[in-house]
Design a protein around this motif. Sequence first.
Motif, PDB file in Angstrom:
ATOM      1  N   TRP B  85       0.836  -1.188   0.000  1.00  0.00           N
ATOM      2  CA  TRP B  85       0.000   0.000   0.000  1.00  0.00           C
ATOM      3  C   TRP B  85       0.871   1.237   0.000  1.00  0.00           C
ATOM      4  CZ3 TRP B  85       0.842  -3.255   3.980  1.00  0.00           C
ATOM      5  CH2 TRP B  85       1.314  -2.725   5.187  1.00  0.00           C
ATOM      6  N   GLN B  86       0.350   2.270  -0.677  1.00  0.00           N
ATOM      7  CA  GLN B  86       1.100   3.508  -0.814  1.00  0.00           C
ATOM      8  C   GLN B  86       0.259   4.655  -0.285  1.00  0.00           C
ATOM      9  OE1 GLN B  86       1.732   3.147  -5.054  1.00  0.00           O
ATOM     10  NE2 GLN B  86       3.957   3.385  -4.734  1.00  0.00           N
ATOM     11  N   THR B  87       0.944   5.627   0.282  1.00  0.00           N
ATOM     12  CA  THR B  87       0.245   6.784   0.816  1.00  0.00           C
ATOM     13  C   THR B  87       0.589   7.989  -0.041  1.00  0.00           C
ATOM     14  OG1 THR B  87       0.710   5.804   2.952  1.00  0.00           O
ATOM     15  CG2 THR B  87      -0.227   8.000   2.970  1.00  0.00           C
ATOM     16  N   SER B  88      -0.417   8.806  -0.349  1.00  0.00           N
ATOM     17  CA  SER B  88      -0.142  10.003  -1.147  1.00  0.00           C
ATOM     18  C   SER B  88       0.639  11.008  -0.293  1.00  0.00           C
ATOM     19  CB  SER B  88      -1.454  10.615  -1.628  1.00  0.00           C
ATOM     20  OG  SER B  88      -2.135  11.189  -0.529  1.00  0.00           O
ATOM     21  N   PRO B  89       1.336  11.964  -0.943  1.00  0.00           N
ATOM     22  CA  PRO B  89       2.152  12.930  -0.175  1.00  0.00           C
ATOM     23  C   PRO B  89       1.343  13.708   0.860  1.00  0.00           C
ATOM     24  CG  PRO B  89       2.670  13.049  -2.519  1.00  0.00           C
ATOM     25  CD  PRO B  89       1.515  12.120  -2.399  1.00  0.00           C
ATOM     26  N   ASP B  90       0.093  14.073   0.531  1.00  0.00           N
ATOM     27  CA  ASP B  90      -0.708  14.819   1.524  1.00  0.00           C
ATOM     28  C   ASP B  90      -1.372  13.876   2.535  1.00  0.00           C
ATOM     29  OD1 ASP B  90      -2.643  13.607   0.032  1.00  0.00           O
ATOM     30  OD2 ASP B  90      -3.861  15.423  -0.275  1.00  0.00           O
ATOM     31  N   ARG B  91      -1.106  12.578   2.402  1.00  0.00           N
ATOM     32  CA  ARG B  91      -1.568  11.547   3.323  1.00  0.00           C
ATOM     33  C   ARG B  91      -3.090  11.454   3.419  1.00  0.00           C
ATOM     34  NH1 ARG B  91       0.052   9.972   7.708  1.00  0.00           N
ATOM     35  NH2 ARG B  91      -0.649  11.706   8.956  1.00  0.00           N
ATOM     36  N   GLY B 438      -1.026  13.746  11.684  1.00  0.00           N
ATOM     37  CA  GLY B 438       0.407  13.882  11.480  1.00  0.00           C
ATOM     38  C   GLY B 438       1.080  12.613  10.994  1.00  0.00           C
ATOM     39  N   SER B 439       2.384  12.733  10.763  1.00  0.00           N
ATOM     40  CA  SER B 439       3.176  11.567  10.377  1.00  0.00           C
ATOM     41  C   SER B 439       3.294  10.634  11.572  1.00  0.00           C
ATOM     42  CB  SER B 439       4.562  12.013   9.940  1.00  0.00           C
ATOM     43  OG  SER B 439       5.241  12.536  11.066  1.00  0.00           O
ATOM     44  N   GLU B 440       3.914   9.478  11.340  1.00  0.00           N
ATOM     45  CA  GLU B 440       4.015   8.527  12.430  1.00  0.00           C
ATOM     46  C   GLU B 440       4.804   9.111  13.604  1.00  0.00           C
ATOM     47  OE1 GLU B 440       5.437   4.675  11.206  1.00  0.00           O
ATOM     48  OE2 GLU B 440       5.318   3.928  13.257  1.00  0.00           O
ATOM     49  N   ALA B 441       5.905   9.812  13.286  1.00  0.00           N
ATOM     50  CA  ALA B 441       6.725  10.409  14.343  1.00  0.00           C
ATOM     51  C   ALA B 441       5.936  11.479  15.094  1.00  0.00           C
ATOM     52  CB  ALA B 441       8.006  11.001  13.743  1.00  0.00           C
ATOM     53  N   GLN B 442       5.206  12.299  14.333  1.00  0.00           N
ATOM     54  CA  GLN B 442       4.389  13.342  14.973  1.00  0.00           C
ATOM     55  C   GLN B 442       3.311  12.714  15.846  1.00  0.00           C
ATOM     56  OE1 GLN B 442       3.356  15.133  11.224  1.00  0.00           O
ATOM     57  NE2 GLN B 442       4.303  17.084  11.788  1.00  0.00           N
ATOM     58  N   GLN B 443       2.704  11.657  15.309  1.00  0.00           N
ATOM     59  CA  GLN B 443       1.645  10.993  16.063  1.00  0.00           C
ATOM     60  C   GLN B 443       2.179  10.500  17.408  1.00  0.00           C
ATOM     61  OE1 GLN B 443       0.309   7.175  14.612  1.00  0.00           O
ATOM     62  NE2 GLN B 443      -1.745   7.449  15.458  1.00  0.00           N
ATOM     63  N   ILE B 444       3.342   9.871  17.360  1.00  0.00           N
ATOM     64  CA  ILE B 444       3.905   9.331  18.598  1.00  0.00           C
ATOM     65  C   ILE B 444       4.207  10.454  19.589  1.00  0.00           C
ATOM     66  CG2 ILE B 444       5.930   8.150  19.558  1.00  0.00           C
ATOM     67  CD1 ILE B 444       5.910   6.389  17.013  1.00  0.00           C
ATOM     68  N   ALA B 445       4.819  11.522  19.099  1.00  0.00           N
ATOM     69  CA  ALA B 445       5.184  12.630  19.979  1.00  0.00           C
ATOM     70  C   ALA B 445       3.946  13.255  20.619  1.00  0.00           C
ATOM     71  CB  ALA B 445       5.966  13.679  19.191  1.00  0.00           C
ATOM     72  N   LYS B 446       2.914  13.496  19.808  1.00  0.00           N
ATOM     73  CA  LYS B 446       1.728  14.180  20.342  1.00  0.00           C
ATOM     74  C   LYS B 446       0.925  13.272  21.265  1.00  0.00           C
ATOM     75  CE  LYS B 446       1.576  17.507  16.697  1.00  0.00           C
ATOM     76  NZ  LYS B 446       1.723  18.890  17.156  1.00  0.00           N
ATOM     77  N   MET B 447       0.854  11.983  20.924  1.00  0.00           N
ATOM     78  CA  MET B 447       0.114  11.080  21.802  1.00  0.00           C
ATOM     79  C   MET B 447       0.828  10.938  23.152  1.00  0.00           C
ATOM     80  SD  MET B 447      -2.727  10.122  20.370  1.00  0.00           S
ATOM     81  CE  MET B 447      -3.425   8.484  20.510  1.00  0.00           C
ATOM     82  N   LYS B 448       2.166  11.005  23.113  1.00  0.00           N
ATOM     83  CA  LYS B 448       2.912  10.994  24.381  1.00  0.00           C
ATOM     84  C   LYS B 448       2.518  12.187  25.233  1.00  0.00           C
ATOM     85  CE  LYS B 448       7.050   8.296  23.741  1.00  0.00           C
ATOM     86  NZ  LYS B 448       8.387   8.194  23.215  1.00  0.00           N
ATOM     87  N   GLN B 449       2.405  13.345  24.555  1.00  0.00           N
ATOM     88  CA  GLN B 449       1.997  14.554  25.273  1.00  0.00           C
ATOM     89  C   GLN B 449       0.624  14.372  25.902  1.00  0.00           C
ATOM     90  OE1 GLN B 449       2.990  17.479  22.003  1.00  0.00           O
ATOM     91  NE2 GLN B 449       2.681  18.905  23.700  1.00  0.00           N
ATOM     92  N   VAL B 450      -0.304  13.825  25.102  1.00  0.00           N
ATOM     93  CA  VAL B 450      -1.669  13.629  25.609  1.00  0.00           C
ATOM     94  C   VAL B 450      -1.648  12.734  26.841  1.00  0.00           C
ATOM     95  CG1 VAL B 450      -3.940  12.659  25.092  1.00  0.00           C
ATOM     96  CG2 VAL B 450      -2.738  13.974  23.345  1.00  0.00           C
ATOM     97  N   ALA B 451      -0.918  11.627  26.738  1.00  0.00           N
ATOM     98  CA  ALA B 451      -0.865  10.690  27.868  1.00  0.00           C
ATOM     99  C   ALA B 451      -0.359  11.387  29.130  1.00  0.00           C
ATOM    100  CB  ALA B 451       0.034   9.507  27.518  1.00  0.00           C
TER     101      ALA B 451
END
Lengths: 331, 497
Positions: B85-91, B438-451
Amino acid sequence: MPNLRRGATRLRIRGPAVTVAIRVAIFLLSLVLASVLIFVVCAALPGDIAQVILGQNATSESLAALRHSLGLDRPLLSRYLDWVGGMLTGDFGTSFFTRLPVADQIATRLAVTGWLVFFGMAVALLVAVPVGMIAAVRRRRLSGAVISGLSQIGLAVPAFWAGILAVFIFAVKLRWLPANGYVPLREDPMQWAAHLVLPVLSLAVVQASVLTRYVRSAIVDVLEEDYIRTARAAGWTRLGALWRHGLRNASISVVTVLGLQLATLFVGAIVIESVFALPGLGQLLLDAVAQRDLMVVQGTVMVLVFAVLVVNTAVDLSYVALDPRIRTARR
Amino acid sequence: MTKKLVSAVALALAAAMALTACTSASSAPSPAQQLTIGASLEPPTLDPTGSDAASIPQVLLYNVYETLIKIDNAGKFQPLLAQKWQTSPDRTGYTFTLANATFASGRPVTSKDVAWSLDRVRAGNNVAAASQLSVIKSVSTPNPTTVVVRLTKPSSSWLFAMASTAGIIFDSASTSDFATVPAGSGPYRLARWTKGSDLALDRNNAYWQRKAAFDTVTFRYFTDPNAMNSALLSGGLDVISNLQVPQTLPQFADTSRYRVIEGTTNGEVVMSLNNSAKALSDKRVRQAINYAVDRQALVDTVWAGKGTLIGSMVPPTDPWYTDLSQTYPYDPAKARQLLAQAGYSHGLRLRMRLPVVPYATASGQFVASQLADVGIQVTTEELEFPRWLDQVFTKADYDISIVAHVEARDMVRFADPKYYFRYDNPTVTRLVAEADAGSEAQQIAKMKQVAAILANDAAADWLFLLPNLVVTTADVTGVPQNATTLSFDLSSIAKAA
């Protein structure tokens, strides 16, 4: 015969046909009342089937839509009439969850509970009648006292505890029999029987104890009757006199208790089904209540009520068969 | 008449007993190819779009039904029906290329089936799954092996959902009633469902990948956890899928006969605090409650010490896990102090409304006594589950409750102010949305913040994470340690001959 006790006089005035008619009328009236009661209680149960189906993510719109598609927004009276009308033609409605006919589900489950109750009662009777007789005849000897004592202990044992103990001994330790589960008769008769042995015995232990005590006291009463003394004087042995003249007389009170016990046997079966993971009516009922699958709840309770009412009516009618004084009253 | 009846009964019974005597020698096919699994909840229906009950994917996901992509035992995406599977640039665009797969019916899995299935899930009664797919704008099928999905906005949680129940691909040509007869492409097919008792799967001999290890896999359902234990102890089961009474673990201490696998699940046992209730809207009161409960002692008491302390809504298998369990260590003195500051030095009365499930009622008693120690009088009420859903979950008519949230990655619930936590924090809502986009890295960073925010805010009291306690006979291997999805994935399990 000189003995006219135990309500025989009252029944004689009415005659058997009237007795039967009155019993059947009471039976039908009870059924109607029960259906109303069951329906009203189910409708008043807190908690909502739509909420259960849609779960933790439901919105008020999706709830309303589902209630509508299940017909839960229709007036109570028309829902009741649909339900009762359907049952008269053997249609118990469809389950809210599986959308399958409720009658089919009840039929498969009833088979399990039916075997359980039938064999439970059969084993209990097979034990209780001879043992109760012995206990009565030998009531002044040690063997009679031992039987009385054992039946006291049996009475005090809850069926589920007997079940757990039986599982521990015969399934876990000895590995003679499966611990639980069910195999339908037509799939594998041997496995079917193997899976029923422990549940039936657990259920029968308590029932046999109850019945033994009733058989014993009924026979003790009979043994003190004049006609037994007369029979003995005519040369019959004690057991012979009992067999020839006593059993039928003792049976009236035993049959009454049997009818009452059959109702408790259904209740006991629910507990036993849980201990032995049997797919019977009790499990169906518990699951359906937890899911608020009201069509299944209503149908199952109705079937149980029907069974109990049939048994009670049959017990009342059996007096007519058992007591010749009632049969001959027409003359 | 009585005599006849008695003799008939006697005959039947004698026959039954005679039959029983020879059962232990009954001839079963080679036992190594059969697996029997004990589970506690039976599916209410076999249609995954009919209900969000976790018991449905437990049996069907990955075993009978497959998804385009799969979550493996380490929580990572793997190709399944989609080979890539491929993701478009704008995701917002995803292009899935289908593998050369077939359904159990023998039909090939085509892009049409994918589009049909996504529509079916979105229109179904499994509202959770439907809402996970609500971000889909369009699904197009340029050719039989390509599916292009456009989203209204970038969403990582969507892809995750596509790998679980919401992404199940049905055989669109099947005419069977999915509530009782599944039509999927998995390594197993439904063989038999005896309602109230068990459900048997048999091997799909036409499976498009490596064939399944077992001829038959049977899931047996037990309402009584002790009955499930007895079944394993007496040889009636090979596997207990999740031990409901951890106190009974010593029964399986004999390692020559049994194997105990201990891991984690996604089931956070949350002591929810109604953030809109008067006293509990005060952060100090929520903090006091968190300080007042000795969670390790609670796990030791009610769950035999099995279970992980988490401190927030994240299990260790999620990518954004950090250990927040020491945010509010047990400190009753501090709890009393905070309550005094909040104006409750003369005591506080709260209503605890619990669903009748073993971990909740047991935890509730423990918590109530600990809260009483710091001056919070708790009145406990136990509600049958449908009532709990209505009263607590829907109407938020409660102060404190306890329930396990078993869905994967369900921390996002705290972003919804209308959810029964009634936790209204715009920062959390914004961060969750950004994490999803967000990207995977952004997702991880922000979810850490939420937690971290949720933990510091004491938005709830996370009592513990339910353990994944699987007990098997010694000859069973390959049972995954951690339950990363709701599926009891059979693919890695084997049984020595």
